[in-house]
Write a protein that holds these residues in place. Structure first.
Motif, PDB file in Angstrom:
ATOM      1  N   THR A  85       0.836  -1.199   0.000  1.00 49.97           N
ATOM      2  CA  THR A  85       0.000   0.000   0.000  1.00 49.97           C
ATOM      3  C   THR A  85       0.869   1.248   0.000  1.00 49.97           C
ATOM      4  OG1 THR A  85      -1.609  -1.225   1.319  1.00 49.97           O
ATOM      5  CG2 THR A  85      -1.927   1.147   1.143  1.00 49.97           C
ATOM      6  N   VAL A  93      -2.330   6.358   1.140  1.00 54.83           N
ATOM      7  CA  VAL A  93      -3.507   5.603   0.703  1.00 54.83           C
ATOM      8  C   VAL A  93      -4.051   4.739   1.834  1.00 54.83           C
ATOM      9  CG1 VAL A  93      -4.313   3.841  -0.928  1.00 54.83           C
ATOM     10  CG2 VAL A  93      -2.728   5.605  -1.698  1.00 54.83           C
ATOM     11  N   THR A 152      -7.395   5.404   3.692  1.00 53.53           N
ATOM     12  CA  THR A 152      -8.562   5.655   2.859  1.00 53.53           C
ATOM     13  C   THR A 152      -9.588   4.543   3.068  1.00 53.53           C
ATOM     14  OG1 THR A 152      -7.107   6.674   1.228  1.00 53.53           O
ATOM     15  CG2 THR A 152      -9.331   6.125   0.505  1.00 53.53           C
ATOM     16  N   GLY A 190      -3.141   9.245  -2.673  1.00 61.10           N
ATOM     17  CA  GLY A 190      -4.288   9.067  -1.785  1.00 61.10           C
ATOM     18  C   GLY A 190      -5.404  10.073  -1.973  1.00 61.10           C
TER      19      GLY A 190
END
Length: 157
Positions: A86, A90, A93, A127
């Protein structure tokens, strides 16, 4: 290979874009898991994910899977070994992934945050979340990219 009866309940079944593998959430046994089956060899791999999750969605090249780890956020996982890949920015989220853009840079998704519902597009580079709708109708918020990546298709009512 046709999977046939797997002997338990499965959710979120998705074929890779090349049609060689299928990923799904199984509810067999005491804990739910993310399984990846090679449809040519029949090999089955389990990616251990503690807690609940939604997804998976395959990346365009079939190397990664996007899932929502409930209460933790979006995760991008290596489709072979399950390593967390990841990107920074991000991870927090909270979205249900629906579709991956052809260039691999964005996810079409539905917000998992009750205070900000709707269809969104998430940049996997930084993100950033772009809101497409504000609907509370979860089932209406399907988000898909056109094959060439030039359009995002979504519905709202």
């Amino acid at each position: 290979m046709v999977m046939g009866n797997v002997g338990c309940t499965v959710y979120w079944m998705r074929a890779s874009r090349d049609g060689e593998r299928v990923a799904y959430r199984d509810m067999c046994g005491a804990t739910a898991g993310l399984l990846v089956r090679d449809l040519t060899t029949g090999e089955l791999r389990r990616i251990d994910l503690e807690g609940g999750f939604s997804g998976p969605v395959w990346s365009p090249d079939g190397s990664r899977l996007a899932v929502l780890k409930l209460g933790e956020g979006l995760r991008i996982l290596d489709a072979v070994n399950g390593e967390d890949d990841t990107p920074d920015g991000v991870r927090e989220t909270e979205v249900y992934p629906m579709d991956w853009s052809a260039d691999g840079k964005h996810l079409g998704a539905v917000s998992a945050e009750p205070e900000s519902p709707g269809s969104v597009v998430v940049s996997l580079e930084n993100g950033q979340v772009v809101r497409l709708t504000g609907s509370h109708h979860h089932e209406a918020n399907a988000v898909r990219f056109s094959p060439d990546g030039r359009r995002v298709v979504f519905m709202d009512y």
